[in-house]
Design a protein around this motif. Structure first.
Motif, short mmCIF file in Angstrom:
data_model
loop_
_atom_site.label_atom_id
_atom_site.label_comp_id
_atom_site.label_asym_id
_atom_site.label_seq_id
_atom_site.Cartn_x
_atom_site.Cartn_y
_atom_site.Cartn_z
N LEU A 86 37.25 34.49 37.01
CA LEU A 86 36.10 34.01 36.23
C LEU A 86 36.25 32.53 35.87
CD1 LEU A 86 33.49 34.49 34.67
CD2 LEU A 86 34.86 35.35 32.77
N LEU A 87 37.43 32.15 35.45
CA LEU A 87 37.65 30.74 35.08
C LEU A 87 37.54 29.83 36.30
CD1 LEU A 87 40.45 30.43 32.38
CD2 LEU A 87 38.01 29.97 32.19
N GLU A 88 38.09 30.28 37.44
CA GLU A 88 38.01 29.46 38.65
C GLU A 88 36.56 29.22 39.06
OE1 GLU A 88 40.40 31.78 41.27
OE2 GLU A 88 42.29 30.78 40.69
N ALA A 89 35.74 30.26 38.91
CA ALA A 89 34.32 30.11 39.23
C ALA A 89 33.66 29.14 38.28
CB ALA A 89 33.63 31.47 39.18
N ASP A 93 31.53 25.56 38.87
CA ASP A 93 30.13 25.42 38.45
C ASP A 93 29.94 24.44 37.29
OD1 ASP A 93 29.55 27.30 40.35
OD2 ASP A 93 29.55 28.99 38.92
N GLU A 94 31.03 24.09 36.60
CA GLU A 94 30.92 23.26 35.40
C GLU A 94 30.45 21.84 35.76
OE1 GLU A 94 30.38 22.12 31.99
OE2 GLU A 94 31.31 24.12 32.06
N LYS A 95 29.41 21.37 35.08
CA LYS A 95 28.88 20.02 35.32
C LYS A 95 29.63 18.96 34.53
CE LYS A 95 25.71 21.96 37.84
NZ LYS A 95 25.80 21.86 39.33
N ASP A 96 30.16 19.36 33.40
CA ASP A 96 30.89 18.41 32.55
C ASP A 96 32.33 18.28 33.09
OD1 ASP A 96 32.39 17.17 30.53
OD2 ASP A 96 30.98 17.85 28.99
N ASN A 97 32.65 17.07 33.60
CA ASN A 97 33.96 16.87 34.22
C ASN A 97 35.12 17.11 33.26
OD1 ASN A 97 32.81 16.25 36.69
ND2 ASN A 97 32.77 14.04 36.30
N ILE A 106 44.07 24.91 31.89
CA ILE A 106 44.41 26.24 31.40
C ILE A 106 44.87 27.13 32.54
CG2 ILE A 106 43.44 28.33 30.35
CD1 ILE A 106 41.65 26.49 28.67
N LEU A 107 44.15 27.04 33.71
CA LEU A 107 44.55 27.83 34.87
C LEU A 107 45.94 27.45 35.37
CD1 LEU A 107 41.17 27.82 36.82
CD2 LEU A 107 42.30 29.83 35.86
#
Length: 380
Positions: A86-89, A93-97, A106-107
């Motif tokens: 879930l975090l990798e996805a 998808d995150e727009k904020d760099n 964290i990963l």
């Protein structure tokens, strides 16, 4: 930075000492001799270092997750495969760099925590289970008990313990490791739950001793320089000869006092430190504890400052006398020796006078009681 919606990420991070209930080696029967014979001190140091790194990584992970707005739960410190996916996805998808970078951090750290946790588990599985020191524990006595539990005689156990790296003053909470293999005894001490570790404690003790030594040497040098200067001045000022000789005598006396102080400190280390009192009063004051179905033991008020009397143990047949009149008693009916782990007629003897006005304590095992504290509780 915008906050992510809470995700059920396993992380009881605030309560992670990273011992993680890891099974520690308890002198495993199946452990090979080659593994047991490795340097215990080195293995303990390596395990302690790995545990410290793991704790640091866990704390950093907790801070990062709090910053990212992730809500931990009690499932565990590491991410589950589903949580990681879930975090990798979300990173993709995150727009904020900045948010994406934080999630990736964290990963990455989760992987690091897993590796460190596995390393700590592996290292601790190779170690014997430690004993946790209390205020009244003595490292030498603990070593002797351990070796006797391995089938050694008391004499052999004391001989091996005397050759080991024994720490004079154990602090409550320290972890004491023992290992006996191939006729060799090894021991190591780590910080455990204590506020200060052995290295820092011994460093502070050594620094204090070195400071005292340097002060003594500096003062001795100063005194010696003064003596030399006074002798040289004697040839120039004859009328001051008497005054100079008096000052020289005073200075040399001070040097002697420093020497006597050092000898007195050495003598105290080779003595039994004891306290004598009425058993009932000692119990009321909390110096001793008198259980119903167990032997007497030291109480919370049995602090070192109360043991001001010393019995030198270097001479033959060391003994002391306890006078009933010194405690306001007319006679002595019994003397209890505390702690109760001391065995009568093995470590000591108690002989009462015919008129019961005094008792004689003779030490049979000076090595067992050297630099130790004992309470003699008198009953009238």
């Amino acid at each position: 930075m915008k906050l992510l919606r809470p995700i059920a990420l396993g992380a009881a991070l605030a309560a992670v000492p990273l011992m993680l209930a890891l099974p520690m080696g308890c002198d495993r029967k199946s452990q090979t001799e080659s593994t047991e014979s490795k340097d215990l001190v080195g293995k303990v140091a390596e395990a302690e270092k790995a545990e410290s790194q793991a704790q640091g990584a866990a704390k950093a992970q907790a801070d990062a997750m709090a910053k990212a707005g992730l809500q931990p739960n009690a499932a565990g410190v590491q991410l589950t495969p589903a949580q990681r996916t879930l975090l990798e996805a979300r990173v993709k998808d995150e727009k904020d760099n900045s948010t994406a970078a934080l999630l990736q951090e964290i990963l990455d750290r989760d992987k690091q925590i897993g590796e460190l946790t596995a390393k700590v588990a592996r290292l601790q599985s190779e170690l014997p289970k430690p004993q946790i020191a209390t205020e009244k524990d003595n490292h030498f006595a603990m070593a002797v008990r351990y070796l006797k539990g391995r089938g050694l005689s008391e004499e052999k156990a004391k001989t091996l313990a005397a050759k080991a790296n024994i720490i004079e003053d154990l602090q409550p909470g320290w972890h004491v490791y023992h290992q006996y293999v191939g006729g060799t005894y090894l021991t190591a001490v780590t910080q455990g739950k204590a506020m200060i570790g052995p290295t820092e404690y011994l460093h502070n003790q050594r620094a204090a001793l070195e400071h005292d030594r340097d002060d003594s040497l500096a003062k001795a040098k100063e005194l010696n320089d003064q003596v030399v200067g006074l002798v040289a001045e004697k040839t120039k000022v004859q009328e001051e000869v008497d005054a100079l000789r008096t000052e020289k005598t005073t200075l040399m006396s001070q040097v002697g006092e420093l020497t006597n102080l050092s000898q007195a400190q050495k003598a105290r280390l080779n003595s039994l430190h004891y306290l004598v009192g009425q058993r009932k009063q000692l119990e009321e004051e909390g110096v001793i504890v008198v259980p119903i179905f167990a032997k007497d033991r030291m109480g919370p008020k049995a602090v070192a400052a109360r043991f001001v009397k010393d019995l030198p143990l270097d001479g033959p047949n060391p003994e002391l006398q306890i006078q009933a009149s010194d405690m306001g008693l007319t006679k002595i009916s019994k003397v209890n020796v505390v702690p109760g782990s001391l065995v009568k007629n093995q470590h000591y003897t108690v002989t009462l006078a015919e008129d019961r006005k005094y008792a004689t304590i003779r030490i049979l095992d000076p090595e067992r009681l050297r630099n130790d504290r004992v309470v003699f509780a008198v009953t009238d």
